[in-house]
Structures are given as C-alpha cells and as structure tokens.
Design an enzyme around this catalytic site. Structure first.
Site, PDB file in Angstrom:
ATOM      1  N   LYS A 157       0.828  -1.211   0.000  1.00 62.55           N
ATOM      2  CA  LYS A 157       0.000   0.000   0.000  1.00 62.55           C
ATOM      3  C   LYS A 157       0.858   1.255   0.000  1.00 62.55           C
ATOM      4  O   LYS A 157       1.959   1.275   0.559  1.00 62.55           O
ATOM      5  CB  LYS A 157      -0.918   0.024   1.227  1.00 62.55           C
ATOM      6  CG  LYS A 157      -1.977  -1.062   1.250  1.00 62.55           C
ATOM      7  CD  LYS A 157      -2.926  -0.842   2.412  1.00 62.55           C
ATOM      8  CE  LYS A 157      -4.098  -1.798   2.378  1.00 62.55           C
ATOM      9  NZ  LYS A 157      -5.069  -1.527   3.470  1.00 62.55           N
ATOM     10  N   LYS A 200      -0.353  -7.443   6.389  1.00 67.05           N
ATOM     11  CA  LYS A 200      -0.821  -8.810   6.241  1.00 67.05           C
ATOM     12  C   LYS A 200      -2.187  -8.782   5.573  1.00 67.05           C
ATOM     13  O   LYS A 200      -3.041  -7.955   5.895  1.00 67.05           O
ATOM     14  CB  LYS A 200      -0.921  -9.479   7.618  1.00 67.05           C
ATOM     15  CG  LYS A 200      -1.408 -10.919   7.582  1.00 67.05           C
ATOM     16  CD  LYS A 200      -0.444 -11.843   6.871  1.00 67.05           C
ATOM     17  CE  LYS A 200      -0.975 -13.278   6.835  1.00 67.05           C
ATOM     18  NZ  LYS A 200      -0.150 -14.132   5.962  1.00 67.05           N
ATOM     19  N   ASN A 289      -9.546   7.980   8.003  1.00 59.68           N
ATOM     20  CA  ASN A 289      -9.687   9.071   7.039  1.00 59.68           C
ATOM     21  C   ASN A 289     -10.111  10.325   7.791  1.00 59.68           C
ATOM     22  O   ASN A 289     -11.144  10.335   8.459  1.00 59.68           O
ATOM     23  CB  ASN A 289     -10.739   8.726   5.973  1.00 59.68           C
ATOM     24  CG  ASN A 289     -10.210   7.707   4.983  1.00 59.68           C
ATOM     25  OD1 ASN A 289      -9.149   7.896   4.399  1.00 59.68           O
ATOM     26  ND2 ASN A 289     -10.932   6.616   4.803  1.00 59.68           N
ATOM     27  N   ARG A 291     -11.328  13.244   6.961  1.00 60.17           N
ATOM     28  CA  ARG A 291     -12.080  14.130   6.063  1.00 60.17           C
ATOM     29  C   ARG A 291     -13.489  13.581   5.908  1.00 60.17           C
ATOM     30  O   ARG A 291     -13.818  12.517   6.443  1.00 60.17           O
ATOM     31  CB  ARG A 291     -11.411  14.182   4.683  1.00 60.17           C
ATOM     32  CG  ARG A 291     -11.227  12.781   4.080  1.00 60.17           C
ATOM     33  CD  ARG A 291     -10.825  12.799   2.635  1.00 60.17           C
ATOM     34  NE  ARG A 291     -10.390  11.500   2.156  1.00 60.17           N
ATOM     35  CZ  ARG A 291     -11.184  10.511   1.809  1.00 60.17           C
ATOM     36  NH1 ARG A 291     -12.496  10.643   1.908  1.00 60.17           N
ATOM     37  NH2 ARG A 291     -10.696   9.366   1.365  1.00 60.17           N
TER      38      ARG A 291
END
Length: 435
Positions: A157, A200, A289, A291
């Site tokens: 990621k 993972k 997140n 936002r």
C-alpha cells in the site's frame, strides 16, 4: 458561525457543501478551473472565481491561488470537501497562517494520522486490534524481507494512499518487483509520494467503516457503521448501513471502542475509522480518514444528521448538541455510485423521486464529462424501514434514473443489487472476483 465559506472543490461534493451553507445562512464562494466554467457549483455559489486551467495541479490543487481567492472574497473559512487538498496538512497550515479556518482537523493531527505506521501504534495503544504491517519501505529488497516475515499473501500500500490507488495484492515473491514499481509510480503520480508499506492480507473479510464526529470540547459520537465491501480494484461501488454482517452486540462493542480510541488520540472533526471484519467476528483496524467521505450521505439518510453542517459547526467552535444515546440505528440505507464510463455531454437527466430517495449530483443539461477529473457523476441513495424494502427501493430507483448522452454504470449497479449474494447479505471483498 462563519458568514462566508470558500469551497475548494468541484463536482457533486461542491454542490453538496453549497446547499448545506445556504440552509445555514452562510454565503458561499466557488472556485473553478477553465474546464468547469459552466459547472453547477459555479452557478449555485454567491461568488465564483476562476483559479486556473483544467489540470488539477494548476487549479484545484493550487494552494496559493485558493488562499488568495479566499482573502480576496472575504471568506472566513475554507471547506476542502474530499480529495484534492482535504488531507493536506501544508494547506491547512497555510490557511491558519493567513487567518482562515480550515474546515477539518488541524495540520498537526493530519500529519500524525497520515503517518500510517505511527497511527497503527496509536491505535494499538487505544486497545484496537491492528492489522500486522510495516513502516515505510523504500526498496524491493526491503519489501521481500518484510513479506517473508509477515507471511504471504500481503498487501502493498501507498503510505500517502487513498481512493484505492497505489495498492497491490502480492501472493508470492515473484510478484513483488513489478507490484512495487507499478504501485509506487501510481502513488507518486496521484499523491506526490511513492513510499510504500506492507500489511498482512486479511481474507475473507468485509470492509467496515465507522463514521465519527468529535468537537473541541471532548464530545465524541459514532454514527454507526457502513459496509463498503463491494469494490472493484479497491474502488468502492456500493455502500450500505448498517452492515448485514454485523450483529447488534458486535456493533455496539466496536462503536464503543471507536469512541474511546478517538477520545484518546484527541481528534476533532469528522473522521472515519476503517476496518477489515473477518469471519471470526474480529475488527482489524486499517486506517483513519480525516475528512468527509464520499459515502457520508448513506449515513445521513439512515440517521438524519447532516454531516457537512456538523463539520462546519465544529470548525466554528460549536459543540455537538446530541449524545451517543440519541443515535438510534433503525432501518437500512443503500448508496450506489453512478460513474461515467466515458466522456460525453448530458442530453437529458431524469432523477427518481419518492420518499427517502436522494441523488447527489452535479449534472445539469449540457454538462460534459471531462477526462481531467474523477468519473463520479453522482450518488443514488435510498432509505427504508427494512433491508428487504431498501433492496426493492434501490432497484426501482436505478431503473428510473436516466442519464442520456453519457455512458454510465447504472445497468451494472442494477445487476449488483439484484445479485443473490448481495441480496442475501452474504458477500465480502471477493464479490467482484466471483462474478
């Protein structure tokens, strides 16, 4: 309360924020690129200013131009919407430096919470179960070593990721080199940061997120869960609330844990805690997140709280006027994201009606879909007293929605909500792979 707010965004979210401001008696300032000169958000705002050419980097991501426009227009605050500058601590800091309120968390919180490795340590300290992972990795050799330690399969990621970009599933060492190069390049292009990390891979699992609101006085509420498991290439397509996979006892427990976690990290504003929910009933924390989420409106339809208005109130120093005990989860709401499949010009739009049917969109006759921006045209959202009724209602609404002149995914969405796995509620992140 602010008297004037600049909306540093475009499309349906800019329209959504302008409408909330109008209902609050707050004047609005729109900014737009040359490509968007005829856009709906420009027409709806009290004032509007062109801030650059079509390319987002020269318009909607131009911090200096946006802040200068806010000063020129006399705006006291800037609402960033989602995407673009919504999670940019440098922009939030520049707003503060120029005496403008950034409607969102403070830059220090953004910086701390955007460091995903640091965030995981913070969440471990709050007692949440955290997906095993790594710090930022800068080379293929580092990825190979950490993947061996974690055990395959793993998820690669982007450290500065969002919107499903910069993510790759790796099942063996042979896949690491091409995945790292592709994902890192994608992340660099999308976020200006190509650094990566590993997690993972938890499977089979569902993607469950919790909507949080917290004010500067220490009041925190959790506005239930959203099931975002129907995705294509990590891009969400349908969201529903509450999740059909989570029972009332498990929901109450994870909501209480989320409230405790947000209090402990001292977060202020609207935020979302995201989890993977496995078949053993465990919630594995992924990220936060900081936002407004694209899918915020499905929560609004279920509970009746206006998240945009509360973002604005919290930024203005107004405390929450309701408690967790008042948040009652009853019924079901479903949202389908309506995306453009190609560029085109809108000839005719017919929006379905009826009680508890909502279509958040920026579409008006003559609207052109531009290659410069996101393909999201709108969000079709419904509410019903039961999930069974909600399924019938979203199918009827999709059948009635007409977007003529632009190729869309309406028919595909209709097939999803008619699929036996979705209807039964027995679906997870593998849904698209099994079709």
């Amino acid at each position: 309360m602010f008297s004037k707010i600049l909306i540093a965004n475009r499309g349906e979210i800019a329209v959504r924020i302008i409408r909330a401001c109008k209902e609050m008696g707050v004047a609005t300032v729109a900014v737009y690129s040359q490509e968007d000169k005829n856009a709906l958000h420009v027409a709806l705002a009290d004032q509007s200013y062109c801030i650059g050419p079509a390319e987002a980097g020269e318009s909607y991501l131009n911090e200096t131009q946006i802040i200068s426009t806010a000063i020129l227009a006399g705006a006291q605050a800037i609402h960033p919407g989602y995407g673009f500058l919504s999670e940019n601590p440098h922009f939030a800091r520049q707003c503060r430096k120029n005496g403008i309120v950034f409607i969102g968390p403070d830059p220090e919180s953004m910086e701390e919470l955007s460091d995903k490795a640091r965030l995981k340590e913070l969440m471990k300290d709050t007692g949440l179960l955290v997906i095993p992972g790594t710090q930022a990795l800068s080379s293929i050799d580092q990825v190979k070593a950490e993947a061996e330690r974690l055990g395959y399969p793993v998820m690669l990621k982007a450290c500065a990721g969002g919107g499903g970009r910069g993510i790759r599933l790796i099942r063996s060492e042979d896949e690491i080199a091409p995945a790292f190069l592709e994902a890192s390049a994608e992340a660099l292009s999308a976020f200006g940061d190509g650094s990566m990390y590993l997690e993972k891979y938890i499977f089979p699992a569902r993607h469950i997120e919790l909507q949080m609101l917290s004010d500067e006085y220490g009041h925190v509420v959790c506005l239930g869960d959203r099931d975002c498991s129907l995705q294509r290439r990590n891009q969400k397509l349908i969201e529903e609330t509450p999740s059909p996979a989570v029972d009332a006892e498990s929901r109450a427990a994870i909501m209480a844990a989320a409230i405790d976690a947000v209090k402990k990290i001292g977060y202020v504003g609207a935020g979302t805690l995201e989890f993977l929910y496995d078949q053993q009933g465990r919630f594995w924390f992924m990220e936060m997140n900081v936002r407004l989420q694209v899918e915020h409106c499905v929560t609004e339809m279920l509970l009746g709280y206006d998240l945009v208005k509360w973002q604005i109130r919290i930024a203005a120093g107004i405390p929450l006027n309701f408690t967790q005990d008042e948040v009652q989860i009853r019924g079901a709401a479903i949202e389908c994201r309506i995306n453009a499949n190609s560029c085109g010009s809108l000839k005719m739009l017919h929006v379905p009606g009826g009680p508890e049917v909502r279509f958040d969109t920026c579409l008006i006759a003559g609207t052109s879909v531009s290659p410069y921006y996101d393909a999201l045209l709108g969000k079709l959202v419904i509410y019903a007293k039961t999930r069974e009724e909600a399924l019938r209602k979203i199918r009827a609404a999709l059948c009635e929605l007409v977007v003529d002149g632009i190729s869309t995914n309406i028919e595909e969405q209709l097939s999803f909500v008619a699929d036996e796995r979705f209807v039964s509620g027995d679906y997870d992140l593998t849904f698209m792979g099994n079709r």
